[in-house]
Write an enzyme that holds these catalytic residues in place. Sequence first.
Site, mmCIF file in Angstrom:
data_model
loop_
_atom_site.group_PDB
_atom_site.id
_atom_site.type_symbol
_atom_site.label_atom_id
_atom_site.label_comp_id
_atom_site.label_asym_id
_atom_site.label_seq_id
_atom_site.Cartn_x
_atom_site.Cartn_y
_atom_site.Cartn_z
ATOM 1 N N ASN A 78 0.808 -1.217 0.000
ATOM 2 C CA ASN A 78 0.000 0.000 0.000
ATOM 3 C C ASN A 78 0.844 1.273 0.000
ATOM 4 O O ASN A 78 0.326 2.350 0.250
ATOM 5 C CB ASN A 78 -0.950 0.003 1.207
ATOM 6 C CG ASN A 78 -1.722 -1.281 1.306
ATOM 7 O OD1 ASN A 78 -1.388 -2.149 2.121
ATOM 8 N ND2 ASN A 78 -2.707 -1.453 0.457
ATOM 9 N N ILE A 85 1.089 6.923 0.259
ATOM 10 C CA ILE A 85 0.428 5.901 1.070
ATOM 11 C C ILE A 85 -1.031 5.772 0.652
ATOM 12 O O ILE A 85 -1.728 6.776 0.481
ATOM 13 C CB ILE A 85 0.465 6.292 2.571
ATOM 14 C CG1 ILE A 85 1.903 6.590 2.995
ATOM 15 C CG2 ILE A 85 -0.119 5.193 3.428
ATOM 16 C CD1 ILE A 85 2.001 7.292 4.315
ATOM 17 N N CYS A 86 -1.487 4.524 0.506
ATOM 18 C CA CYS A 86 -2.905 4.297 0.218
ATOM 19 C C CYS A 86 -3.596 3.967 1.534
ATOM 20 O O CYS A 86 -3.503 2.852 2.043
ATOM 21 C CB CYS A 86 -3.063 3.145 -0.758
ATOM 22 S SG CYS A 86 -4.779 2.800 -1.124
ATOM 23 N N LEU A 87 -4.243 4.962 2.112
ATOM 24 C CA LEU A 87 -4.864 4.772 3.420
ATOM 25 C C LEU A 87 -6.157 5.573 3.404
ATOM 26 O O LEU A 87 -6.140 6.775 3.139
ATOM 27 C CB LEU A 87 -3.898 5.275 4.498
ATOM 28 C CG LEU A 87 -4.269 4.998 5.946
ATOM 29 C CD1 LEU A 87 -4.309 3.504 6.202
ATOM 30 C CD2 LEU A 87 -3.245 5.632 6.878
#
Lengths: 155, 398
Positions: A78, A85-87
């Site tokens: 991620n 960041i993939c959040l």
Amino acid sequence: MSLPKRIIKETERLVSDPVPGINAVPHEENLRYFDVTVDGPSQSPYEGGVFKLELFLPEEYPMVAPKVRFLTKIYHPNIDKLGRICLDVLKTNWSPALQIRTILLSVQALLGAPNPDDPLANDVAQRWKEDERAAIATAKEWTQTYAKPEPEAET
Amino acid sequence: MDEQQHNSASEQAVSERDPDLRALKYVMLDDNLICPICRCALVDPCYTKCGHTFCTLCLFKALSQTPKCPVDRSSLSDADVLPPPKILSNMVNELLVHCSNEDKGCKRTCQRSLLRHHLLESCEYTPVPCPSATCDQFVERRYIDSEKPARCLHELIACRACDVKIPEIEIATHELVCSQRTLKCPDCAVVFTMADIVSHTSECAMARVPCNANNIGCKWVGIRAKLKNHESECTFIALAPVIEKQEDRIARLELENKSLRIQPSLTTTSGMVDSDAFHIFTEHERFRSELEKVSEQLGELEIRHGVLIMNQNVRLKEEVQSMRNAMHGIRHQMHFLLMEHRNWALQNLNSSMITSAAASLSSQTASSSNNAQFSGETSSIGRGTRRENESFRQDVRL
Ligand SMILES: [Zn+2]
Ligand SMILES: [Zn+2]
Ligand SMILES: [Zn+2]
Ligand SMILES: [Zn+2]
Ligand SMILES: [Zn+2]
Ligand SMILES: [Zn+2]
Ligand SMILES: [Zn+2]
């Protein structure tokens, strides 16, 4: 433009009551820009690593999420090559009731629970799904190489 | 330079009319009265249908970005924002604050809703227009004397010490700190500048000082120039190391004495001095004194520990409260997600039943693959829920 009271309060609390394993220090010349380190969670491939991040509070904060990016190279489904960041809480699920500390805790939690089904770094996620054991080994290797605590930190 | 001063003074005058309530110092602030968005004491609070409280301005700003409650993320439209209960408005309006001119010297605290009045009408440190009709600058209210004829308080006067020209109202404060201001040393009568006087007083030869051995009894007091001379012949100074050693010894002897004092009772009963018994008694005494020391330390430790626990308790209590609030939020969230999930699952089930009924004639494998797909999707929803929960659990920890 003076700094909103909320940012001052958050900064004070980050210093006086720091989150274990997370360190965030604002730049002297720009109090909206933080140097952050996050310790890799135990029992994760990132254990023993200290990861550097940058965090920036945009003018509209807290109405929009802080901008957070990994500076240390990291092998994670991620997190992409540029450290983005993939959040969800950094994007669509941001709420102005969240704080810098909440966000950094979520980032630390993401290290403890990689999620290859919601990937950003596609090739890493692919490998994670196909051969998790090998992917974890690479993540450990990268942690050893790039996220060693103290002097030769990666920028 | 003057222009700039003037500008900041009139800006200040604006801030008196409309003080920034979020920048104030509160005498005491309950966590429940803090806005979750700006993290300051609520200003003009509002109340949502989901039971959360925000500053009205903060909430509308947030809703213009995302129409959801910032705390529990239940959907929220402008119509769901209600005026606050009267008691809440009263509580925030009556919060005690320090006057915003505190750093200039105002010691006043008052209810928040009365601060504006204090600043505008009575605060001695609020800038007001200079009494002179021809001057357009400001002076703090305390400089204005209504008994005296109106005149400008900004005329420049030269500092008597450094000759720098300074507005009349600032000259008194300047003279107190002017580094060129001179002072006469009370001991040697030599004149020094403010910058030098501090280091001088610690070495002035004419200042009166006591002998360094005054703690062990030397009564000598004289000027610093003669101190060396005195100490070279002071018997107390010469004796100081010896006396220290003696004191040590006395302490040890006193202890020993105590143990010996028990000795005679032993001799009178047995009639003779048993060396073994003597040994036991001194040992016993030694243990006793050590025990005393230990129990003393233990007592100290206990006190420290008690304070520690108390501090922790207060923190824990706070944490429990905030957890409770967060839990409440999560409950809403969970409920919402469960309902979503159930609706979605029902919909899917319906559609899959229709499809399978239609396809039942052709083959049974089709419907079973349909089901497999369905269960796959539910599990991915489950994961989504779990992740959402994760991020909320993070909130709770704060
Ligand atoms: Zn607010
Ligand atoms: Zn709510
Ligand atoms: Zn005042
Ligand atoms: Zn004037
Ligand atoms: Zn001067
Ligand atoms: Zn002197
Ligand atoms: Zn002496």
